[in-house]
Enzyme design. Structure first.
Site, mmCIF file in Angstrom:
data_model
loop_
_atom_site.group_PDB
_atom_site.id
_atom_site.type_symbol
_atom_site.label_atom_id
_atom_site.label_comp_id
_atom_site.label_asym_id
_atom_site.label_seq_id
_atom_site.Cartn_x
_atom_site.Cartn_y
_atom_site.Cartn_z
ATOM 1 N N HIS A 197 -3.321 7.138 2.736
ATOM 2 C CA HIS A 197 -3.738 5.802 2.304
ATOM 3 C C HIS A 197 -5.016 5.454 3.069
ATOM 4 C CE1 HIS A 197 -3.946 1.626 1.520
ATOM 5 N NE2 HIS A 197 -3.441 1.232 2.673
ATOM 6 N N CYS B 233 0.816 -1.224 0.000
ATOM 7 C CA CYS B 233 0.000 0.000 0.000
ATOM 8 C C CYS B 233 0.844 1.266 0.000
ATOM 9 C CB CYS B 233 -0.958 -0.018 1.179
ATOM 10 S SG CYS B 233 -1.983 -1.486 1.205
ATOM 11 N N ASN C 78 -10.029 -0.434 1.169
ATOM 12 C CA ASN C 78 -8.584 -0.263 1.005
ATOM 13 C C ASN C 78 -8.186 -0.762 -0.389
ATOM 14 O OD1 ASN C 78 -5.816 -0.560 1.008
ATOM 15 N ND2 ASN C 78 -5.704 -1.474 3.052
HETATM 16 N N1 COA Z 1 -17.839 -9.211 11.540
HETATM 17 C C1 COA Z 1 -18.198 -9.522 12.795
HETATM 18 N N2 COA Z 1 -17.314 -9.927 13.729
HETATM 19 C C2 COA Z 1 -16.041 -10.019 13.374
HETATM 20 C C3 COA Z 1 -15.587 -9.709 12.068
HETATM 21 C C4 COA Z 1 -16.555 -9.294 11.125
HETATM 22 N N3 COA Z 1 -16.248 -8.966 9.859
HETATM 23 N N4 COA Z 1 -14.258 -9.884 12.001
HETATM 24 C C5 COA Z 1 -13.858 -10.290 13.218
HETATM 25 N N5 COA Z 1 -14.935 -10.377 14.044
HETATM 26 C C6 COA Z 1 -14.965 -10.767 15.448
HETATM 27 C C7 COA Z 1 -13.811 -11.672 15.808
HETATM 28 O O1 COA Z 1 -14.161 -13.015 15.542
HETATM 29 C C8 COA Z 1 -13.664 -11.398 17.276
HETATM 30 O O2 COA Z 1 -14.654 -12.108 17.979
HETATM 31 P P1 COA Z 1 -14.316 -12.764 19.423
HETATM 32 O O3 COA Z 1 -13.974 -11.591 20.299
HETATM 33 O O4 COA Z 1 -15.598 -13.456 19.758
HETATM 34 O O5 COA Z 1 -13.161 -13.670 19.183
HETATM 35 C C9 COA Z 1 -13.993 -9.917 17.402
HETATM 36 O O6 COA Z 1 -14.777 -9.589 16.248
HETATM 37 C C10 COA Z 1 -12.776 -9.026 17.443
HETATM 38 O O7 COA Z 1 -11.904 -9.446 16.416
HETATM 39 P P2 COA Z 1 -10.553 -8.722 16.140
HETATM 40 O O8 COA Z 1 -9.804 -9.418 15.049
HETATM 41 O O9 COA Z 1 -9.861 -8.535 17.457
HETATM 42 O O10 COA Z 1 -11.080 -7.333 15.589
HETATM 43 P P3 COA Z 1 -10.412 -5.913 15.637
HETATM 44 O O11 COA Z 1 -11.113 -5.043 16.587
HETATM 45 O O12 COA Z 1 -8.901 -5.994 15.693
HETATM 46 O O13 COA Z 1 -10.781 -5.373 14.169
HETATM 47 C C11 COA Z 1 -9.777 -5.051 12.015
HETATM 48 C C12 COA Z 1 -10.323 -6.066 13.022
HETATM 49 C C13 COA Z 1 -9.232 -5.811 10.825
HETATM 50 C C14 COA Z 1 -10.928 -4.154 11.574
HETATM 51 C C15 COA Z 1 -8.663 -4.183 12.691
HETATM 52 O O14 COA Z 1 -7.754 -5.016 13.358
HETATM 53 C C16 COA Z 1 -7.918 -3.322 11.708
HETATM 54 O O15 COA Z 1 -8.490 -2.433 11.085
HETATM 55 N N6 COA Z 1 -6.609 -3.533 11.546
HETATM 56 C C17 COA Z 1 -5.778 -2.793 10.597
HETATM 57 C C18 COA Z 1 -5.753 -3.546 9.304
HETATM 58 C C19 COA Z 1 -5.197 -2.740 8.155
HETATM 59 O O16 COA Z 1 -5.217 -1.526 8.142
HETATM 60 N N7 COA Z 1 -4.700 -3.476 7.146
HETATM 61 C C20 COA Z 1 -4.246 -2.917 5.940
HETATM 62 C C21 COA Z 1 -2.840 -2.498 6.003
HETATM 63 S S1 COA Z 1 -2.364 -1.717 4.536
#
Ligand code: COA
Length: 336
Positions: free
Chosen positions: A258, A118, A288
């Site tokens: 970004h 990215c 993204n």
């Molecule tokens: N819908 C509903 N629930 C979801 C889900 C979805 N799409 N994805 C994950 N969950 C659930 C998980 O299973 C977890 O449940 P649990 O607590 O029962 O185990 C809970 O939500 C939390 O999951 P987690 O992975 O800890 O979520 P998070 O708060 O970290 O959010 C992202 C996930 C991906 C949105 C976040 O981590 C993020 O934005 N990260 C940055 C990624 C990024 O920018 N990448 C690109 C780089 S260029």
């Protein structure tokens, strides 16, 4: 910068996105999720994704045509093509070579791809700047194009909600009025934490030797770690980039970041003390789009009146590697 460096002019910028829209509601057909969950954590409502035989190449060609048309520079005058992509449909020939052929750009110039995920647009701009500054090349076409949708595990609800497809392109040239549109540019990487976003191309060993461990061709991401890393590093980095350029945040008209996660963008916005009007986001409609997201936000921002040209902007990106970078640019009238 080298002494007597030749200044660079951003001559044209363009973008292209697929027609097909996939909403958060649509994703509920694939797995247990909701619009509320996705929107509240990411700022994304929908994304565009390729369909049929469409891909990063087709999107890239379209974006390049638009950037060339805005630039007033003819395709036969392009002297180098740099394509930033992490999702080419072929590793070789390089997408740069394919775009060269598609646009009938002279067949004796260098064309190549770079992989900085990215951060690709900023990496490509930094490379182009070096070549222009040294006087080696004058007119360079940069294309940033990705179709992550073909590389996602569509049963992984944490990762596949985030990405969309798109392409952006920039034509840059040696400035003939002495004004450098790149006020400052910087790129960084930290390979020690590279495993937090991976796309493995493990291949398969020769049958005469011990088999290797094969991995599916899917983006694997530790979202929490990516979030932590970027939220820690990026706001401070952007602040330092501005200070190192001898500027203050208020000297710059827009932040065009970004588009990975609205909460990360807001953390940078807060650090710079910018009002919402100064921060250009369109993640809500595109998700993204990797390397394409900065030019896409820039040109769309101009089209919908959020960005006025004849201004300055700080562009910043981060991605797999981990890589990150930033650039303070002048956005001249007529570039898009
Ligand atoms: N819908 C509903 N629930 C979801 C889900 C979805 N799409 N994805 C994950 N969950 C659930 C998980 O299973 C977890 O449940 P649990 O607590 O029962 O185990 C809970 O939500 C939390 O999951 P987690 O992975 O800890 O979520 P998070 O708060 O970290 O959010 C992202 C996930 C991906 C949105 C976040 O981590 C993020 O934005 N990260 C940055 C990624 C990024 O920018 N990448 C690109 C780089 S260029």
């Amino acid at each position: 910068m080298i002494n007597n460096a030749i200044p660079l002019r951003i001559a044209g910028v363009g973008y292209s996105v697929p027609k097909t829209v996939i909403t958060n509601e649509d994703l509920t057909k694939l797995y247990d999720t909701s619009d509320v969950w996705i929107y509240s954590r990411t700022g994304i409502k929908e994304r565009r994704i390729v369909s049929g035989n469409e891909g990063a190449f087709e999107l890239g060609v379209e974006a390049a045509k638009k950037a060339l048309s805005k630039s007033g520079i003819k395709s036969e005058d392009i002297e180098m093509i740099i394509v930033a992509t992490s999702a080419p449909s072929q590793l070789y020939p390089a997408m740069g070579c394919r775009i060269q052929a598609a646009l009938e750009i002279p067949n004796n110039i260098p064309a190549f791809d770079i992989t900085a995920a990215c951060s690709g647009l900023i990496y490509a701009l930094s490379i182009a700047r070096g070549y222009i500054a040294s006087g080696m090349y004058k007119n360079i076409l940069i294309v940033a194009t990705d179709n992550n949708s073909k590389l996602l595990d569509w049963s992984d609800r944490t990762c596949s909600i985030l990405f969309g497809d798109g392409a952006g392109a920039m034509v840059v040239t040696a400035s003939d009025d002495g004004v450098d549109d790149i006020i400052s540019i910087d790129i960084k990487s930290d390979g020690s934490i590279g495993d937090i976003i991976q796309l493995n191309l493990t291949g398969k060993n020769c049958p005469l030797v011990e088999p290797n461990e094969e991995q599916p061709l899917f983006i694997k991401m530790n979202g929490k770690e990516v979030y932590r890393f970027v939220a820690r590093v990026l706001p401070e980095y952007v602040e330092k980039l501005i200070a190192d350029a001898g500027m203050k945040a208020e000297d710059i008209d827009y932040l065009i970041p970004h588009q990975a996660n609205l909460r990360i963008i807001q953390a940078v916005q807060e650090r710079l003390g910018y009002s919402d009007e100064k921060v250009i986001t369109n993640i809500k409609y595109y998700g993204n789009t990797s390397a394409a997201s900065i030019p896409l936000a820039m040109v769309e921002g101009v089209e919908n009146g959020k960005v006025k040209l004849g201004s300055t902007a700080i562009l910043t990106g981060f991605g797999a590697g981990m890589t990150w970078g930033g650039c303070i640019v002048r956005l001249r009238e007529g570039i898009c």
